[in-house]
Design a protein around this motif. Structure first.
Motif, PDB file in Angstrom:
ATOM      1  N   GLN A  99      77.431 -53.462 -39.074  1.00 48.96           N
ATOM      2  CA  GLN A  99      78.085 -52.254 -38.562  1.00 48.96           C
ATOM      3  C   GLN A  99      78.717 -52.512 -37.197  1.00 48.96           C
ATOM      4  O   GLN A  99      79.849 -52.091 -36.930  1.00 48.96           O
ATOM      5  CB  GLN A  99      77.066 -51.115 -38.450  1.00 48.96           C
ATOM      6  CG  GLN A  99      76.622 -50.538 -39.786  1.00 48.96           C
ATOM      7  CD  GLN A  99      75.457 -49.586 -39.645  1.00 48.96           C
ATOM      8  OE1 GLN A  99      74.333 -50.008 -39.389  1.00 48.96           O
ATOM      9  NE2 GLN A  99      75.723 -48.308 -39.790  1.00 48.96           N
ATOM     10  N   LYS A 100      77.998 -53.206 -36.334  1.00 52.64           N
ATOM     11  CA  LYS A 100      78.507 -53.454 -34.987  1.00 52.64           C
ATOM     12  C   LYS A 100      79.690 -54.414 -35.005  1.00 52.64           C
ATOM     13  O   LYS A 100      80.688 -54.195 -34.302  1.00 52.64           O
ATOM     14  CB  LYS A 100      77.377 -54.009 -34.103  1.00 52.64           C
ATOM     15  CG  LYS A 100      76.259 -53.004 -33.854  1.00 52.64           C
ATOM     16  CD  LYS A 100      75.146 -53.594 -33.008  1.00 52.64           C
ATOM     17  CE  LYS A 100      74.051 -52.575 -32.742  1.00 52.64           C
ATOM     18  NZ  LYS A 100      72.945 -53.130 -31.937  1.00 52.64           N
ATOM     19  N   ALA A 160      80.506 -47.841 -29.839  1.00 57.12           N
ATOM     20  CA  ALA A 160      81.593 -48.635 -30.416  1.00 57.12           C
ATOM     21  C   ALA A 160      82.294 -49.459 -29.346  1.00 57.12           C
ATOM     22  O   ALA A 160      82.652 -50.621 -29.571  1.00 57.12           O
ATOM     23  CB  ALA A 160      82.587 -47.715 -31.123  1.00 57.12           C
ATOM     24  N   ARG A 161      82.484 -48.868 -28.172  1.00 57.34           N
ATOM     25  CA  ARG A 161      83.132 -49.596 -27.079  1.00 57.34           C
ATOM     26  C   ARG A 161      82.249 -50.756 -26.617  1.00 57.34           C
ATOM     27  O   ARG A 161      82.737 -51.851 -26.326  1.00 57.34           O
ATOM     28  CB  ARG A 161      83.430 -48.652 -25.928  1.00 57.34           C
ATOM     29  CG  ARG A 161      84.328 -49.255 -24.849  1.00 57.34           C
ATOM     30  CD  ARG A 161      84.607 -48.285 -23.740  1.00 57.34           C
ATOM     31  NE  ARG A 161      85.339 -47.126 -24.220  1.00 57.34           N
ATOM     32  CZ  ARG A 161      84.846 -45.896 -24.291  1.00 57.34           C
ATOM     33  NH1 ARG A 161      83.604 -45.672 -23.914  1.00 57.34           N
ATOM     34  NH2 ARG A 161      85.570 -44.893 -24.736  1.00 57.34           N
ATOM     35  N   LYS A 162      80.944 -50.524 -26.561  1.00 61.54           N
ATOM     36  CA  LYS A 162      80.023 -51.588 -26.152  1.00 61.54           C
ATOM     37  C   LYS A 162      79.994 -52.705 -27.203  1.00 61.54           C
ATOM     38  O   LYS A 162      79.903 -53.891 -26.858  1.00 61.54           O
ATOM     39  CB  LYS A 162      78.616 -51.023 -25.942  1.00 61.54           C
ATOM     40  CG  LYS A 162      77.611 -52.050 -25.426  1.00 61.54           C
ATOM     41  CD  LYS A 162      76.289 -51.409 -25.074  1.00 61.54           C
ATOM     42  CE  LYS A 162      75.271 -52.453 -24.624  1.00 61.54           C
ATOM     43  NZ  LYS A 162      75.712 -53.185 -23.432  1.00 61.54           N
ATOM     44  N   CYS A 163      80.084 -52.324 -28.479  1.00 61.81           N
ATOM     45  CA  CYS A 163      80.135 -53.335 -29.541  1.00 61.81           C
ATOM     46  C   CYS A 163      81.338 -54.249 -29.354  1.00 61.81           C
ATOM     47  O   CYS A 163      81.242 -55.470 -29.527  1.00 61.81           O
ATOM     48  CB  CYS A 163      80.206 -52.654 -30.907  1.00 61.81           C
ATOM     49  SG  CYS A 163      78.669 -51.870 -31.432  1.00 61.81           S
ATOM     50  N   LEU A 164      82.477 -53.655 -29.008  1.00 65.36           N
ATOM     51  CA  LEU A 164      83.680 -54.454 -28.785  1.00 65.36           C
ATOM     52  C   LEU A 164      83.483 -55.428 -27.630  1.00 65.36           C
ATOM     53  O   LEU A 164      83.798 -56.625 -27.743  1.00 65.36           O
ATOM     54  CB  LEU A 164      84.864 -53.527 -28.509  1.00 65.36           C
ATOM     55  CG  LEU A 164      86.178 -54.208 -28.109  1.00 65.36           C
ATOM     56  CD1 LEU A 164      86.693 -55.089 -29.231  1.00 65.36           C
ATOM     57  CD2 LEU A 164      87.215 -53.159 -27.716  1.00 65.36           C
ATOM     58  N   LYS A 165      82.953 -54.942 -26.525  1.00 68.31           N
ATOM     59  CA  LYS A 165      82.764 -55.803 -25.354  1.00 68.31           C
ATOM     60  C   LYS A 165      81.759 -56.921 -25.643  1.00 68.31           C
ATOM     61  O   LYS A 165      81.997 -58.090 -25.299  1.00 68.31           O
ATOM     62  CB  LYS A 165      82.294 -54.960 -24.167  1.00 68.31           C
ATOM     63  CG  LYS A 165      83.320 -53.958 -23.661  1.00 68.31           C
ATOM     64  CD  LYS A 165      82.761 -53.165 -22.492  1.00 68.31           C
ATOM     65  CE  LYS A 165      83.744 -52.126 -21.983  1.00 68.31           C
ATOM     66  NZ  LYS A 165      83.191 -51.346 -20.846  1.00 68.31           N
ATOM     67  N   ALA A 178      87.373 -43.239 -33.178  1.00 65.30           N
ATOM     68  CA  ALA A 178      87.870 -43.153 -34.554  1.00 65.30           C
ATOM     69  C   ALA A 178      86.924 -43.808 -35.561  1.00 65.30           C
ATOM     70  O   ALA A 178      87.099 -43.638 -36.769  1.00 65.30           O
ATOM     71  CB  ALA A 178      89.252 -43.808 -34.649  1.00 65.30           C
ATOM     72  N   LEU A 179      85.923 -44.545 -35.097  1.00 66.30           N
ATOM     73  CA  LEU A 179      85.009 -45.259 -35.987  1.00 66.30           C
ATOM     74  C   LEU A 179      83.740 -44.482 -36.291  1.00 66.30           C
ATOM     75  O   LEU A 179      82.895 -44.948 -37.048  1.00 66.30           O
ATOM     76  CB  LEU A 179      84.633 -46.603 -35.360  1.00 66.30           C
ATOM     77  CG  LEU A 179      85.791 -47.567 -35.122  1.00 66.30           C
ATOM     78  CD1 LEU A 179      85.366 -48.647 -34.133  1.00 66.30           C
ATOM     79  CD2 LEU A 179      86.245 -48.188 -36.420  1.00 66.30           C
ATOM     80  N   ASP A 180      83.601 -43.315 -35.702  1.00 64.43           N
ATOM     81  CA  ASP A 180      82.343 -42.575 -35.767  1.00 64.43           C
ATOM     82  C   ASP A 180      81.916 -42.276 -37.199  1.00 64.43           C
ATOM     83  O   ASP A 180      80.788 -42.556 -37.602  1.00 64.43           O
ATOM     84  CB  ASP A 180      82.472 -41.265 -34.977  1.00 64.43           C
ATOM     85  CG  ASP A 180      81.124 -40.608 -34.723  1.00 64.43           C
ATOM     86  OD1 ASP A 180      80.142 -41.026 -35.355  1.00 64.43           O
ATOM     87  OD2 ASP A 180      81.054 -39.684 -33.910  1.00 64.43           O
ATOM     88  N   GLU A 181      82.828 -41.715 -38.011  1.00 67.95           N
ATOM     89  CA  GLU A 181      82.429 -41.257 -39.338  1.00 67.95           C
ATOM     90  C   GLU A 181      82.017 -42.405 -40.255  1.00 67.95           C
ATOM     91  O   GLU A 181      81.112 -42.246 -41.075  1.00 67.95           O
ATOM     92  CB  GLU A 181      83.573 -40.469 -40.001  1.00 67.95           C
ATOM     93  CG  GLU A 181      83.919 -39.161 -39.314  1.00 67.95           C
ATOM     94  CD  GLU A 181      84.977 -39.337 -38.243  1.00 67.95           C
ATOM     95  OE1 GLU A 181      85.519 -38.329 -37.779  1.00 67.95           O
ATOM     96  OE2 GLU A 181      85.256 -40.496 -37.878  1.00 67.95           O
ATOM     97  N   TYR A 182      82.680 -43.566 -40.129  1.00 67.43           N
ATOM     98  CA  TYR A 182      82.396 -44.652 -41.076  1.00 67.43           C
ATOM     99  C   TYR A 182      81.275 -45.567 -40.603  1.00 67.43           C
ATOM    100  O   TYR A 182      80.340 -45.854 -41.358  1.00 67.43           O
ATOM    101  CB  TYR A 182      83.659 -45.472 -41.326  1.00 67.43           C
ATOM    102  CG  TYR A 182      83.481 -46.480 -42.433  1.00 67.43           C
ATOM    103  CD1 TYR A 182      83.348 -46.058 -43.748  1.00 67.43           C
ATOM    104  CD2 TYR A 182      83.422 -47.840 -42.161  1.00 67.43           C
ATOM    105  CE1 TYR A 182      83.164 -46.969 -44.778  1.00 67.43           C
ATOM    106  CE2 TYR A 182      83.244 -48.758 -43.169  1.00 67.43           C
ATOM    107  CZ  TYR A 182      83.110 -48.317 -44.487  1.00 67.43           C
ATOM    108  OH  TYR A 182      82.916 -49.225 -45.490  1.00 67.43           O
TER     109      TYR A 182
END
Length: 308
Positions: free
Chosen positions: A117-118, A146-151, A134-138
């Motif tokens: 998921q991350k 989600a922002r922390k996952c990207l970083k 925009a990724l919340d629902e899926y």
């Protein structure tokens, strides 16, 4: 008179009740104080949303990673920009290198997000340039997560792969590229080496922007280190995809996508950027917000207050 006569059974029970009430009241005050410091009972804090991470993990697995996944390999590649095999390799390497991607229980004992998921959240942001919300629902995660996952994903990808996929081309790489260019109709020697080199760079960067829209779109993060990490990660992933697909026929034309879906971001001077920062501070100024609100209320009252 005996002193014990003052302490009858009724007075003893009353004292116990009073003592119990004091203890309960003291415990309530201490609990409320700790909760306020930790942000648990602030009146303005939004309640936590139960996003049911387990259901999101199961849905993602059935969609893309099970033996009988719903979506095909071609759909996976278009949405993840790479093959399923390469994505799983990267995801496993990231999980083994960074504890953040290991699934852990939260304070309530419920399992949180898993590494698929991350990593999916991070790659989708890189591929489509979409906001984290925009990724919340899926993917079943909050915007900040989600922002922390990207970083964390970008920071982790750099470490094990930069030595191999950010190196300067060696002699074998140069000979292979020259051979491929000759097969595509480009002569080995050109009259204007500087012009051709510039075109090669622009072409390569165009393919990179087509593959990872986060490079093409305006930056959503402010920190220079984060932007640098994202850019380096996109280059690393691009080179890994090229290496993975070198002997395969790729049907998706990224150059066509780039030419038909470009975003022109005008270059601004330092003066324009300073003006932008000034406007940004004004928009987020709390005092100005309340002043404008009060002025609007007063204006509407003067205009229509008498009518009612």
């Amino acid at each position: 008179m005996d002193d014990t006569e003052y302490f009858t059974s009724d007075s003893s029970e009353d004292e116990l009740i009073i003592a119990e009430n004091l203890l309960v009241h003291t415990h309530f005050i201490l609990t409320s104080s700790c909760a306020t410091r930790n942000g648990g009972s602030r009146s303005k804090k939004k309640p936590n949303i139960n996003r049911v991470a387990e259901e999101g993990a199961q849905r993602l697995y059935e969609d893309y990673f099970s033996g009988a996944s719903i979506y095909t390999d071609a759909q996976f590649r278009r949405r993840f920009r790479m093959s399923r095999k390469l994505f799983l390799k990267i995801a496993n390497d990231v999980k083994n290198s960074n504890q953040y991607f290991i699934r852990k229980p939260n304070a309530a004992g419920q399992l949180g997000l898993n590494y698929l998921q991350k990593c999916t959240a991070a790659v989708r942001q890189l591929a489509y340039g979409i906001p984290a919300d925009a990724l919340d629902e899926y993917t079943r995660m909050a915007e900040s997560t989600a922002r922390k996952c990207l970083k964390e994903f970008c920071k982790t990808v750099e470490t094990p792969y930069e030595k191999e996929f950010l190196r300067h081309p060696n002699e074998a790489d140069i000979q292979r590229l020259l051979k491929e260019n000759e097969q595509r109709g480009f002569p080995a020697l050109r009259k204007n080496a500087r012009s051709s080199a510039m075109q090669d760079v622009e072409r390569a960067f165009g393919v990179l922007m087509a593959r990872f829209a986060i490079v093409k779109n305006p930056a959503r993060l402010w920190n220079k280190d984060d932007l640098r990490s994202i850019m380096r990660t996109c280059i690393i992933l691009h080179n890994m995809i090229i290496e993975d697909e070198r002997d395969n026929v790729v049907t998706f034309d990224y150059m066509f996508a780039y030419e038909n879906a470009t975003t022109n971001v005008p270059m601004c001077s330092k003066l324009d950027f300073s003006a932008f920062l000034t406007r940004y501070k004004q928009v987020h100024d709390t005092a100005m917000h309340y002043q404008l609100r009060n002025d609007l209320i007063e204006h509407l009252w003067n205009m229509r207050g008498e009518e009612e």
